[in-house]
Design a protein around this motif. Structure first.
Motif, short mmCIF file in Angstrom:
data_model
loop_
_atom_site.label_atom_id
_atom_site.label_comp_id
_atom_site.label_asym_id
_atom_site.label_seq_id
_atom_site.Cartn_x
_atom_site.Cartn_y
_atom_site.Cartn_z
N ARG A 1 36.26 32.81 39.26
CA ARG A 1 36.73 32.07 40.52
C ARG A 1 37.76 30.80 40.39
O ARG A 1 38.90 30.18 41.45
N TYR B 1 33.74 38.18 38.18
CA TYR B 1 34.76 37.70 39.36
C TYR B 1 34.49 36.10 39.77
O TYR B 1 35.23 35.35 39.74
N VAL C 1 43.46 35.85 36.04
CA VAL C 1 42.77 37.08 35.70
C VAL C 1 42.99 38.58 36.04
O VAL C 1 43.04 38.81 34.27
N ASN C 2 43.43 39.39 36.85
CA ASN C 2 44.33 40.42 36.90
C ASN C 2 44.66 41.48 36.13
O ASN C 2 44.46 42.31 35.53
N ARG D 1 36.04 34.55 45.32
CA ARG D 1 36.52 33.09 45.26
C ARG D 1 35.75 32.61 46.92
O ARG D 1 35.80 31.36 47.07
N TYR E 1 43.03 42.91 43.00
CA TYR E 1 43.22 41.64 43.17
C TYR E 1 42.61 41.08 44.49
O TYR E 1 41.91 40.23 44.80
N ASN F 1 38.83 40.47 44.05
CA ASN F 1 38.94 39.52 43.59
C ASN F 1 38.87 37.67 44.20
O ASN F 1 38.04 36.78 44.04
N VAL F 2 39.68 38.14 44.90
CA VAL F 2 40.23 36.81 46.06
C VAL F 2 38.55 37.13 47.04
O VAL F 2 38.74 35.70 47.05
N ASP G 1 43.10 31.70 38.56
CA ASP G 1 44.18 32.43 39.46
C ASP G 1 44.07 33.69 39.40
O ASP G 1 43.46 34.29 38.04
N PRO G 2 43.95 34.54 41.15
CA PRO G 2 43.28 35.73 40.41
C PRO G 2 44.32 36.59 39.89
O PRO G 2 44.61 38.14 39.14
#
Length: 284
Positions: A159, A155, A166-167, A218, A211, A214-215, A162-163
């Motif tokens: 980075r 993840y 990706v998800n 980043r 999500y 992942n964020v 866009d999460p």
């Protein structure tokens, strides 16, 4: 702390996720449950992402996430939700060296110390479970932690993407991977209770948790984010005691307190920088 607004809902949903998934697995086999979970979660994110990307990184990420989720679900058949949460959060111990190998993200001393102390807390907590913990369930859950650490680092590697994209991509592709595995141990006994468990696991415990994770990755380094995640087994364990799923003892509480110490140590720089800012403001 930049990730706090994402971390708090992550802790709440993450601690509940183990219980809902454990209940859902009483009605469906692990691969079937995960196939449905990934498909529903991916479709829920699709309007936000508005597209699906299939490239080398997404495929590798999907293989890592599905391996982690599959092992986690199989392990949940043998261990209680809080036991699964605690064993899963051996993950920071693996994520820091993997981040160094894949991203050249050199760990800071307090991140390593926090991870080690947090892991010590997991070990102390584990001693309180040793008399009743399923060996197979424990092995499956720790293997899940290894793959979770790997996809966590991935993840961070992705980075710039866009999460949501990706998800959405990895969940929809992952649903196909699990679909191919559903004949293995197939079992399905649907009910309204199962539907509620599945929807929570797919939406709040699936697309939203993926999500948020992942964020956070980043925004901050792997070491800092993963050590903060020790908050989830603490919350899950307290929830299990309240609901009567597990009876905590002195070793359990000592383990949770040690995990909390690891979290605070890993954020030492943030804590002291905030303190210095307050002191500066008070003198002006």
């Amino acid at each position: 702390m930049k990730i706090l607004k994402y971390l708090i809902p992550y802790i709440v949903l993450g601690s509940l996720q183990y219980r809902f998934t454990k209940d859902g697995l009483a009605f469906a086999s692990p691969f079937l449950f995960m196939s449905l979970r990934y498909f529903i979660g991916g479709m829920a994110l699709l309007p936000l992402a508005r597209r699906i990307v299939l490239n080398k990184d997404v495929i590798i990420l999907t293989l890592l996430t599905t391996a982690s989720s599959g092992l986690w679900a199989m392990g949940l058949n043998y261990v209680a939700p809080s036991e699964s949460a605690v064993l899963s959060y051996t993950m920071p111990l693996f994520s820091i060296p993997i981040a160094y190998l894949l991203l050249s993200e050199k760990p800071r001393s307090f991140e390593v110390a926090g991870a080690m102390i947090g892991f010590l807390g997991v070990a102390v907590y584990g001693l309180s479970l040793s008399g009743r913990l399923s060996l197979l369930g424990g092995i499956l859950t720790v293997l899940n932690a290894v793959f979770w650490a790997a996809f966590t680092v991935y993840y961070r590697k992705m980075r710039t993407m866009d999460p949501a994209v990706v998800n959405t991509s990895q969940m929809l592709l992952g649903s196909l991977v699990f679909l191919a595995l559903t004949p293995l141990g197939f079992r399905f006994d649907p009910s309204l209770s199962f539907l509620g468990d599945l929807l929570f696991s797919a939406l709040l415990g699936g697309s939203v948790l993926f999500y948020l994770w992942n964020v956070m990755l980043r925004l901050e380094r792997v070491g800092k984010v993963t050590v903060m995640a020790f908050s989830v087994p603490i919350a899950s364990s307290l929830l299990d005691e309240v609901t009567g799923e597990v009876q905590l003892n002195h070793e359990s509480y000592a383990g949770m307190l040690t995990m909390l110490t690891g979290i605070l140590l890993s954020r030492k720089d943030d804590i002291f920088s905030r303190k210095r800012k307050v002191e500066v403001k008070s003198t002006t």
